[in-house]
Scaffold this active site. Structure first.
Site, PDB file in Angstrom:
ATOM      1  N   GLU A 149     -91.910  40.401  34.688  1.00 39.62           N
ATOM      2  CA  GLU A 149     -91.043  39.236  34.523  1.00 39.62           C
ATOM      3  C   GLU A 149     -90.660  38.736  35.905  1.00 39.62           C
ATOM      4  O   GLU A 149     -90.435  39.537  36.832  1.00 39.62           O
ATOM      5  CB  GLU A 149     -89.781  39.645  33.754  1.00 39.62           C
ATOM      6  CG  GLU A 149     -88.879  38.494  33.356  1.00 39.62           C
ATOM      7  CD  GLU A 149     -87.727  38.195  34.301  1.00 39.62           C
ATOM      8  OE1 GLU A 149     -86.974  37.254  34.032  1.00 39.62           O
ATOM      9  OE2 GLU A 149     -87.576  38.883  35.349  1.00 39.62           O
ATOM     10  N   ASP A 189     -85.556  47.258  34.758  1.00 45.16           N
ATOM     11  CA  ASP A 189     -85.693  47.298  36.218  1.00 45.16           C
ATOM     12  C   ASP A 189     -86.558  48.477  36.661  1.00 45.16           C
ATOM     13  O   ASP A 189     -86.975  48.534  37.816  1.00 45.16           O
ATOM     14  CB  ASP A 189     -84.308  47.468  36.867  1.00 45.16           C
ATOM     15  CG  ASP A 189     -83.427  46.244  36.699  1.00 45.16           C
ATOM     16  OD1 ASP A 189     -83.969  45.128  36.580  1.00 45.16           O
ATOM     17  OD2 ASP A 189     -82.193  46.415  36.700  1.00 45.16           O
ATOM     18  N   HIS A 228     -88.706  43.977  35.039  1.00 45.01           N
ATOM     19  CA  HIS A 228     -87.771  42.895  35.336  1.00 45.01           C
ATOM     20  C   HIS A 228     -87.753  42.580  36.827  1.00 45.01           C
ATOM     21  O   HIS A 228     -87.391  43.443  37.634  1.00 45.01           O
ATOM     22  CB  HIS A 228     -86.375  43.344  34.867  1.00 45.01           C
ATOM     23  CG  HIS A 228     -85.309  42.320  34.996  1.00 45.01           C
ATOM     24  ND1 HIS A 228     -84.107  42.581  35.590  1.00 45.01           N
ATOM     25  CD2 HIS A 228     -85.249  41.032  34.588  1.00 45.01           C
ATOM     26  CE1 HIS A 228     -83.342  41.507  35.533  1.00 45.01           C
ATOM     27  NE2 HIS A 228     -84.003  40.555  34.934  1.00 45.01           N
ATOM     28  N   ARG A 229     -88.157  41.374  37.187  1.00 46.92           N
ATOM     29  CA  ARG A 229     -88.293  40.936  38.592  1.00 46.92           C
ATOM     30  C   ARG A 229     -89.234  41.898  39.337  1.00 46.92           C
ATOM     31  O   ARG A 229     -89.077  42.118  40.539  1.00 46.92           O
ATOM     32  CB  ARG A 229     -86.936  40.817  39.273  1.00 46.92           C
ATOM     33  CG  ARG A 229     -85.930  39.984  38.468  1.00 46.92           C
ATOM     34  CD  ARG A 229     -84.592  39.813  39.151  1.00 46.92           C
ATOM     35  NE  ARG A 229     -83.548  39.481  38.166  1.00 46.92           N
ATOM     36  CZ  ARG A 229     -82.250  39.427  38.401  1.00 46.92           C
ATOM     37  NH1 ARG A 229     -81.805  39.654  39.623  1.00 46.92           N
ATOM     38  NH2 ARG A 229     -81.395  39.142  37.447  1.00 46.92           N
ATOM     39  N   ASP A 239     -88.707  35.044  38.005  1.00 47.13           N
ATOM     40  CA  ASP A 239     -87.899  33.834  37.821  1.00 47.13           C
ATOM     41  C   ASP A 239     -88.429  32.728  38.722  1.00 47.13           C
ATOM     42  O   ASP A 239     -88.735  32.986  39.890  1.00 47.13           O
ATOM     43  CB  ASP A 239     -86.441  34.127  38.198  1.00 47.13           C
ATOM     44  CG  ASP A 239     -85.899  35.326  37.445  1.00 47.13           C
ATOM     45  OD1 ASP A 239     -85.605  35.184  36.257  1.00 47.13           O
ATOM     46  OD2 ASP A 239     -85.799  36.419  38.050  1.00 47.13           O
ATOM     47  N   LYS A 253     -85.749  28.964  35.354  1.00 45.52           N
ATOM     48  CA  LYS A 253     -84.283  28.967  35.423  1.00 45.52           C
ATOM     49  C   LYS A 253     -83.712  27.658  34.842  1.00 45.52           C
ATOM     50  O   LYS A 253     -84.233  26.566  35.104  1.00 45.52           O
ATOM     51  CB  LYS A 253     -83.803  29.134  36.869  1.00 45.52           C
ATOM     52  CG  LYS A 253     -84.272  30.398  37.574  1.00 45.52           C
ATOM     53  CD  LYS A 253     -84.181  31.665  36.754  1.00 45.52           C
ATOM     54  CE  LYS A 253     -82.786  32.172  36.507  1.00 45.52           C
ATOM     55  NZ  LYS A 253     -82.809  33.495  35.784  1.00 45.52           N
ATOM     56  N   HIS A 259     -84.525  34.478  41.837  1.00 39.33           N
ATOM     57  CA  HIS A 259     -83.607  34.485  40.699  1.00 39.33           C
ATOM     58  C   HIS A 259     -82.410  33.566  40.881  1.00 39.33           C
ATOM     59  O   HIS A 259     -82.060  32.782  39.998  1.00 39.33           O
ATOM     60  CB  HIS A 259     -83.114  35.914  40.427  1.00 39.33           C
ATOM     61  CG  HIS A 259     -82.107  35.967  39.327  1.00 39.33           C
ATOM     62  ND1 HIS A 259     -80.751  35.842  39.550  1.00 39.33           N
ATOM     63  CD2 HIS A 259     -82.256  36.073  37.983  1.00 39.33           C
ATOM     64  CE1 HIS A 259     -80.113  35.893  38.392  1.00 39.33           C
ATOM     65  NE2 HIS A 259     -80.992  36.040  37.419  1.00 39.33           N
ATOM     66  N   GLU A 296     -90.020  33.248  33.821  1.00 37.69           N
ATOM     67  CA  GLU A 296     -88.753  32.683  33.344  1.00 37.69           C
ATOM     68  C   GLU A 296     -88.390  31.453  34.178  1.00 37.69           C
ATOM     69  O   GLU A 296     -88.187  31.556  35.393  1.00 37.69           O
ATOM     70  CB  GLU A 296     -87.606  33.701  33.427  1.00 37.69           C
ATOM     71  CG  GLU A 296     -86.336  33.061  32.877  1.00 37.69           C
ATOM     72  CD  GLU A 296     -85.059  33.845  33.128  1.00 37.69           C
ATOM     73  OE1 GLU A 296     -85.108  35.059  33.403  1.00 37.69           O
ATOM     74  OE2 GLU A 296     -83.994  33.201  33.053  1.00 37.69           O
TER      75      GLU A 296
HETATM   76  O1  G3P Z   1     -85.953  38.474  30.874  1.00 35.52           O
HETATM   77  C1  G3P Z   1     -84.625  38.248  30.730  1.00 35.52           C
HETATM   78  C2  G3P Z   1     -83.844  38.227  32.004  1.00 35.52           C
HETATM   79  O2  G3P Z   1     -84.665  38.110  33.118  1.00 35.52           O
HETATM   80  C3  G3P Z   1     -82.851  37.121  31.931  1.00 35.52           C
HETATM   81  O3  G3P Z   1     -81.851  37.228  32.825  1.00 35.52           O
HETATM   82  O4  G3P Z   1     -80.656  36.586  34.831  1.00 35.52           O
HETATM   83  O5  G3P Z   1     -82.184  38.539  34.873  1.00 35.52           O
HETATM   84  O6  G3P Z   1     -83.107  36.251  34.772  1.00 35.52           O
HETATM   85  P1  G3P Z   1     -81.967  37.140  34.410  1.00 35.52           P
HETATM   86 MG    MG Z   2     -85.208  36.567  34.629  1.00 34.83          MG
END
Ligand code: G3P
Ligand code: MG
Length: 258
Positions: free
Chosen positions: A39, A239, A12-13, A41, A116, A54, A114
């Site tokens: 992942e 994470d 995640h990120r 954003d 936004k 993000h 992702e």
């Molecule tokens: O992959 C899902 C997650 O990234 C969505 O929420 O806010 O962390 O981008 P957020």
């Molecule tokens: Mg995300």
């Protein structure tokens, strides 16, 4: 989508637990930790460049302030996106999507982009973010390497309408719509990414009956990782990809996804 090991580990990120989120160093660290997918954003700069961040504002994760969509790309590129996390990362820029894809393209890792929701444009201009993302991954020959995801189903519908497009995924928050399987089936998604706290076994089973993968987010606790994998999820967004790889290794099997 290229071959994926299930249950998959999605960073995640990048590797957010130990590196500044959504930076090149975070993505490289997630790859080194054994993540199957990273992942990140994306949103638009004022001059419609596709950038990796993000929040809608710069304040939390960069040396700048103000709204990303009101800031031109050349100003975003001057910012420090690492020091807020640790002084060791002061050289980290706010990345463009293109440089991120160039970095990870040769690593063998899959990428979950992702988009936004705040980048949504109802009038769908030629350079709408979803069109730019798909054009970029086509140009870079990464169609089979990328999964595009969003909370906003409109992006997924617009991507599906393009003649050549990557797989895509719907993300939902804790308030899961009751007809979520119908919505995912209608959108023809590769996967559904629910908040892990709202995920029910019956939803996983219903998604699987429709051929849809399930990747809950953001799962950082080993007990939750194992509980979810034993419920049958196809991967977790975390994470801490290193921790997830070590927790999930006993469960992992290689499967070709398409
Ligand atoms: O992959 C899902 C997650 O990234 C969505 O929420 O806010 O962390 O981008 P957020
Ligand atoms: Mg995300």
């Amino acid at each position: 989508m290229r071959r994926l090991t299930f249950p998959a580990v999605v960073g995640h990120r990048g590797y957010r637990a130990r590196f500044p989120e959504n930076t090149l160093v975070s993505f490289s660290a997630a790859v080194a930790a054994g993540a199957d997918m990273i992942e990140l954003d994306v949103t638009l700069s004022k001059d419609r460049g596709v950038v990796v961040i993000h929040d809608d504002t710069l304040d939390r994760t960069t040396s700048g302030s103000g709204i990303v969509r009101e800031t031109p790309l050349h100003e975003l590129r001057r910012l420090d996106a690492g020091t807020w996390f640790d002084n060791r990362f002061s050289a980290e820029p706010l990345p463009t999507l293109e440089e991120t894809l160039a970095l990870v393209a040769t690593s063998g890792v899959l990428v979950n982009i992702e988009i936004k929701s705040t980048a949504w444009e109802t009038d769908a201009p030629e350079d709408a973010i979803e069109r730019q993302v798909v054009a970029m991954i086509r140009r870079m020959q990464l169609i089979d390497t990328v999964l595009v995801s969003s909370f906003h189903p409109g992006f997924l519908e617009n991507i599906a309408a393009l003649p050549v497009h990557p797989e895509y995924a719907l993300i939902t928050n804790r308030t899961v719509p009751h007809d979520i399987v119908d919505l995912c089936t209608r959108l023809n998604v590769f996967s559904w990414h629910p908040h892990h706290e709202s995920l029910k076994q019956s939803d996983i089973e219903a998604m699987h009956q429709s051929g849809i993968h399930v990747f809950p987010y953001t799962v950082n606790n080993p007990e939750d990782m194992i509980r979810l994998v034993e419920m049958g999820v196809d991967g977790i967004v975390t994470d801490d990809p290193e921790l997830a790889v070590s927790c999930l290794t006993p469960y992992r099997r290689s499967v070709k996804t398409s």
